[in-house]
Write a protein that holds these residues in place. Structure first.
Motif, short mmCIF file in Angstrom:
data_model
loop_
_atom_site.label_atom_id
_atom_site.label_comp_id
_atom_site.label_asym_id
_atom_site.label_seq_id
_atom_site.Cartn_x
_atom_site.Cartn_y
_atom_site.Cartn_z
N LEU A 254 2.63 -34.25 -16.75
CA LEU A 254 2.64 -33.71 -18.11
C LEU A 254 2.74 -32.18 -18.10
O LEU A 254 3.40 -31.59 -18.96
N THR A 255 2.10 -31.53 -17.13
CA THR A 255 2.20 -30.07 -17.03
C THR A 255 3.65 -29.66 -16.75
O THR A 255 4.16 -28.71 -17.36
N GLN A 256 4.31 -30.38 -15.84
CA GLN A 256 5.72 -30.10 -15.56
C GLN A 256 6.57 -30.30 -16.82
O GLN A 256 7.46 -29.49 -17.12
N ALA A 257 6.30 -31.38 -17.54
CA ALA A 257 7.07 -31.67 -18.74
C ALA A 257 6.89 -30.59 -19.79
O ALA A 257 7.84 -30.17 -20.46
N ALA A 258 5.65 -30.10 -19.95
CA ALA A 258 5.39 -29.06 -20.95
C ALA A 258 6.11 -27.77 -20.60
O ALA A 258 6.63 -27.08 -21.48
N ARG A 259 6.14 -27.43 -19.31
CA ARG A 259 6.83 -26.21 -18.91
C ARG A 259 8.34 -26.36 -19.09
O ARG A 259 9.02 -25.42 -19.53
N ALA A 260 8.87 -27.53 -18.75
CA ALA A 260 10.31 -27.76 -18.92
C ALA A 260 10.69 -27.74 -20.40
O ALA A 260 11.79 -27.30 -20.75
N ALA A 261 9.78 -28.18 -21.26
CA ALA A 261 10.09 -28.28 -22.69
C ALA A 261 10.36 -26.91 -23.32
O ALA A 261 11.04 -26.82 -24.35
N ARG A 262 9.83 -25.85 -22.72
CA ARG A 262 9.99 -24.52 -23.32
C ARG A 262 11.41 -23.99 -23.23
O ARG A 262 11.77 -23.04 -23.91
N THR A 263 12.23 -24.58 -22.36
CA THR A 263 13.61 -24.14 -22.17
C THR A 263 14.57 -25.18 -22.75
O THR A 263 14.16 -26.24 -23.21
N SER A 264 15.87 -24.87 -22.69
CA SER A 264 16.89 -25.83 -23.09
C SER A 264 17.67 -26.34 -21.90
O SER A 264 18.75 -26.92 -22.05
N MET A 265 17.14 -26.12 -20.68
CA MET A 265 17.83 -26.59 -19.48
C MET A 265 17.82 -28.11 -19.41
O MET A 265 16.92 -28.77 -19.92
N ALA A 266 18.84 -28.65 -18.74
CA ALA A 266 18.88 -30.09 -18.51
C ALA A 266 17.70 -30.49 -17.64
O ALA A 266 17.26 -29.73 -16.77
N VAL A 267 17.18 -31.69 -17.88
CA VAL A 267 16.04 -32.21 -17.11
C VAL A 267 16.44 -33.56 -16.55
O VAL A 267 17.00 -34.41 -17.26
N LEU A 268 16.14 -33.78 -15.27
CA LEU A 268 16.38 -35.07 -14.62
C LEU A 268 15.04 -35.73 -14.36
O LEU A 268 14.20 -35.18 -13.65
N LEU A 269 14.84 -36.91 -14.95
CA LEU A 269 13.61 -37.68 -14.74
C LEU A 269 13.90 -38.77 -13.72
O LEU A 269 14.85 -39.55 -13.89
N THR A 270 13.11 -38.82 -12.66
CA THR A 270 13.29 -39.86 -11.66
C THR A 270 12.01 -40.66 -11.55
O THR A 270 10.91 -40.13 -11.71
N GLY A 271 12.15 -41.94 -11.29
CA GLY A 271 10.97 -42.79 -11.17
C GLY A 271 11.35 -44.24 -11.15
O GLY A 271 12.45 -44.63 -11.56
N GLU A 272 10.43 -45.05 -10.68
CA GLU A 272 10.68 -46.48 -10.58
C GLU A 272 10.81 -47.12 -11.95
O GLU A 272 10.38 -46.55 -12.96
N THR A 273 11.37 -48.30 -11.99
CA THR A 273 11.48 -49.06 -13.22
C THR A 273 10.10 -49.26 -13.84
O THR A 273 9.14 -49.60 -13.14
N GLY A 274 10.00 -49.02 -15.14
CA GLY A 274 8.74 -49.25 -15.84
C GLY A 274 7.73 -48.14 -15.73
O GLY A 274 6.59 -48.30 -16.16
#
Length: 445
Positions: A124-144
């Motif tokens: 969540l901390t990473q997501a909040a920091r990324a949210a402040r910009t308009s850069m593209a974000v790549l989310l990786t993770g297992e199904t579900g």
């Protein structure tokens, strides 16, 4: 006002305490880490203390330290590593303490998000920091693991929150329709195009586009997406002009895009552009501290959606929670929801979920995650229906991906890669490594 620095482990030298006080840092000898920045001190570099479960920390040590040990500490969550004998120890500790104290507090998760575990809080901390910009974000993770939920959080925390979030599942759109669906088309662009269509990307003007299963996009579309990311323009089918656009792209995948790039199945340029900001979602087995509350939330959601269902269960008993925690959860949070709801459907009596209520596959001792098939039968069916399947090309792409991943895991050792791949070639080979090299040569042409 001095900043508090909790000190755990070997007591600090008095001279260091005095030097830190002169730099507006007050050392507090503590038994456990709290919310304040903390130092974990050890008498020898070889005896690194265990990382605290919460809070930011610095490792301070006596003696010499190699880079590998320092890197291991950083990977374990250390903000910095400081040698107490170094002449700049007080300066570094003071600087790090002030930086940690000035850092923005971790975001408050919405009520629908469970994030008690350290892994979930880091995400969540990473997501909040990324949210402040308009850069593209790549989310990786297992199904579900919750990639769409995290994409929605990034959008809600961003300056674009007042505009739309447009979710697009790339695997659900046939390849030959994907370009028109995303970029739109002009009237008369193809048979049946009686009216112009702006496309889903245009609907996200000023907002966010969420491209789920980005790995399932065809090469031609990948080229256009790269142009969107690089130049912020789109071109509709049937038009030669480019239109300026303003939206943020969040992409998600449950596959290893690097391996797909090496296999030639995903564009290297697009990957590099998407992966500037990457957030890896932890699987449920790495955030078991969240499991009790997640299970309770799913119990409550079940009765909210099925108010007539009975008997009325108030929660999950402790021994049943232990059984759930022992299961590896290959389907992650989504699978936990399904298990809880299945349990409630079959619940005969009582107001608690007990171990005997749980599905047998969850209770089976030492249960291993089922091996997921590499073949998405739904995607195969869609391509067949669209007359867009080229079996030879699909098999070659799978072989390239498997070879690239096996070679990456073995450091380029073809013989070891062959052992990982199992049966390769046309049968038992005297030189399996040679078979792998031959396959690579064949598939590269």
């Amino acid at each position: 006002m001095p900043i508090r620095l909790d000190w755990l482990g070997t007591a600090p030298p008095p001279a260091l305490v005095t030097a830190l006080a002169a730099r507006d840092v007050r050392v507090h000898l503590a038994r456990a880490a709290g919310q304040a920045p903390c130092v974990l001190a050890s008498a020898a570099a070889a005896r690194r203390p265990r990382a605290p479960g919460a809070g930011a920390w610095i490792w301070a040590y006596e003696g010499r330290l190699d880079d590998a040990a320092a890197t291991a500490a950083v990977l374990d969550g250390a903000y910095d590593v400081v040698a107490l004998a170094a002449g700049d120890a007080a300066d570094r500790l003071a600087a790090r303490t002030h930086e940690l104290a000035a850092a923005a507090p971790p975001p408050t998760a919405p009520s629908e998000v469970v994030a008690k575990s350290a892994a979930a809080r880091r995400m969540l901390t990473q997501a909040a920091r990324a949210a402040r910009t308009s850069m593209a974000v790549l989310l990786t993770g297992e199904t579900g693991s919750g990639k769409e939920l995290l994409a929605r959080l990034v959008h809600q925390w961003s300056p674009r929150r007042e505009r739309m979030l447009v979710p697009i599942n790339c695997a659900a759109i046939p390849n030959e329709l994907m370009e028109a669906e995303l970029f739109g088309y002009a009237r008369g662009a193809f048979t049946g195009a009686a009216h112009e269509y702006a496309g889903q990307l245009a609907a996200a003007a000023g907002g966010t586009v969420f491209l789920d299963e980005i790995d399932d996009t065809p090469p031609a579309l990948q080229v256009k997406l790269l142009r969107v990311l690089e130049d912020r323009v789109v071109s509709r089918l049937g038009e030669n002009s480019w239109r300026q656009v303003d939206f943020r792209i969040i992409a998600a995948t449950n596959r290893d895009l690097r391996a797909l790039v090496e296999a030639g199945a995903f564009g290297a340029d697009l990957y590099e552009r998407l992966a500037i900001v990457t957030i890896a979602l932890p699987p449920l087995r790495e955030r078991l501290d969240d499991l009790p509350e997640l299970a309770q939330r799913f119990v409550e959601r079940f009765y909210a959606e099925e108010p007539e269902a009975g008997p009325r269960v108030r929660g999950v008993r402790a021994d049943a929670l232990r059984a759930l925690a022992a299961y590896p959860w290959p389907g992650n949070v989504r699978e936990l929801r399904n298990v809880v709801w299945e349990t409630l459907v079959y619940k005969r009596a009582g107001d608690e979920i007990i171990p005997s209520d749980l599905p047998r596959r969850v209770l089976h001792p030492g249960a291993a995650p089922p091996q997921a098939s590499l073949i998405d039968r739904g995607a195969v069916a869609r391509k067949l229906a669209a007359r867009a399947l080229n079996l030879k090309d699909e098999i070659a792409a799978l072989q390239r991906a498997a070879l690239a991943e096996a070679l990456a895991l073995t450091g380029g050792n073809a013989a070891e890669a062959a052992r990982l791949l199992g049966a390769v070639g046309r049968g038992r080979a005297k030189d399996p490594g040679g078979t792998v090299r031959a396959m690579l040569r064949r598939l590269s042409h």
